[in-house]
Design a protein around this motif. Sequence first.
Motif, PDB file in Angstrom:
ATOM      1  N   ARG A 151       0.837  -1.210   0.000  1.00 52.60           N
ATOM      2  CA  ARG A 151       0.000   0.000   0.000  1.00 52.60           C
ATOM      3  C   ARG A 151       0.864   1.250   0.000  1.00 52.60           C
ATOM      4  O   ARG A 151       0.617   2.201  -0.769  1.00 52.60           O
ATOM      5  CB  ARG A 151      -0.917  -0.007   1.224  1.00 52.60           C
ATOM      6  N   ARG A 152       1.912   1.252   0.819  1.00 46.27           N
ATOM      7  CA  ARG A 152       2.806   2.418   0.856  1.00 46.27           C
ATOM      8  C   ARG A 152       3.551   2.585  -0.465  1.00 46.27           C
ATOM      9  O   ARG A 152       3.733   3.720  -0.948  1.00 46.27           O
ATOM     10  CB  ARG A 152       3.793   2.278   2.013  1.00 46.27           C
ATOM     11  N   ARG A 155       1.316   4.036  -3.154  1.00 46.29           N
ATOM     12  CA  ARG A 155       1.118   5.458  -2.945  1.00 46.29           C
ATOM     13  C   ARG A 155       2.349   6.261  -3.359  1.00 46.29           C
ATOM     14  O   ARG A 155       2.250   7.279  -4.058  1.00 46.29           O
ATOM     15  CB  ARG A 155       0.802   5.716  -1.461  1.00 46.29           C
ATOM     16  N   LYS A 156       3.526   5.775  -2.948  1.00 44.97           N
ATOM     17  CA  LYS A 156       4.768   6.506  -3.223  1.00 44.97           C
ATOM     18  C   LYS A 156       5.148   6.443  -4.697  1.00 44.97           C
ATOM     19  O   LYS A 156       5.560   7.461  -5.285  1.00 44.97           O
ATOM     20  CB  LYS A 156       5.889   5.924  -2.373  1.00 44.97           C
ATOM     21  N   ASP A 161      -4.011   5.230  -4.065  1.00 41.85           N
ATOM     22  CA  ASP A 161      -4.471   4.964  -2.701  1.00 41.85           C
ATOM     23  C   ASP A 161      -5.211   3.633  -2.694  1.00 41.85           C
ATOM     24  O   ASP A 161      -6.363   3.550  -3.141  1.00 41.85           O
ATOM     25  CB  ASP A 161      -5.396   6.083  -2.214  1.00 41.85           C
TER      26      ASP A 161
END
Length: 414
Positions: A151-152, A155-156, A161
């Motif tokens: 998930r991170r 996003r990055k 999201d």
Amino acid sequence: VATTVQLLVLGDAGRSPRMQLHALSFAESGYHVTLLGYSGSPCRSAVANHRLIKVEHIRQAPAWLDRLPTVLAQPLKLLALLVLLCCSLLARPRSDLLLVQSPPAVPALLVAWAICRLGRPGRSIYRSLELGFASRFLRSDTHLCVTEAMRRDLRKSWGIDAVAFHDRPSPDFAVRASDNPDATAAHRLFDRLGAPGGPVPQLAETPLTRLGVDGVARYLPIGERPALLVSSTSWTLDEDFAPLMEALDRYDSKAESDQSLPDLLCVVTGRGPMRDYYLSRAGPWRSVRLVSAWLEPADYPALLAAADLGVSLHASSSGLDLPMKVVDMFGCGLPVCALRFPAIGELVRHGVNGLLFDSGEQLAEQLAKLLRPAEASSVDELKRLRRGARDAFRGDNFVKAWRRIVRPVVRALR
């Protein structure tokens, strides 16, 4: 409100446990589900026999393409898959939702995006195991992923999201209720299979169990029987079995000089192209036996429940996903020695529900440490890890968690 959903996986539908569990979860929430994938292995009975689930197969690229030079085969195979997938989706009735498992991102996400934007179906969800470059350009209505690390990263790296939905065991994998589980299922399994450890004398005794005078099966203590080590693999280049082979070699050498170590029966389930290669490298050993087994879906939980320790060699090409096999093992209360990689700590907690290793040598040390029955410290640590494995998903399973986490996301799509 959405009432129909198509689930697409460009792989063998019967060997896609996550998508089968999503299909089951949608159906248990009242959706009419079509699971689309390649033919091959049968789906689990709960999916195949569910009144709201249809399993339909999509055609694969022609086999003769693999005989062409790679420079020609790859683009032609991609084109063939794109055409076949488009035809397969367009030929079916419109659905309200389309859930796509990635990888492969191409052409699955490309086709899904195009079909959805043409109005068939109304909403799309990318269930992302790994998202490639296509994620920058092909945006879904929502995304699911399997770890917080993923998930991170989404996003990055891609500005996406996503909702993190960790795998849980299916309802088929019942947690062992105590440190002294019922041995009946294991006794029946090993007797029916002829037992991986050798012939079985008419239900009286298996390599792990023995019938008492009261007719009740009981587990033999380690030392009077071999310790049972279980792993599962697709026997492909994606999973390197060399660390396990090294660990078994080292364990056998230790057992020659250390009589307190029990014999070891290592059962590896699954099918794949590298199976014969690794089995040919087994031994010769005096205290270790490596056996390959192919089990029916209903038998696999019984094997895990009977085992003393599980092993996971999953390394993850991205370092961001997690092995479903460990989830299944925890569901049966089986502690795991797992190969260390960045995201594995989200599932295996070192010293709580399993141990992490970096090499075959380290794995061998862990096996010797946990399986030595003469030492109280070894017995106590294995019991503690087993309790941790049982507690990992106590009272929870994939369908229950899906209702809490995924269903609200799906219902929010209008």
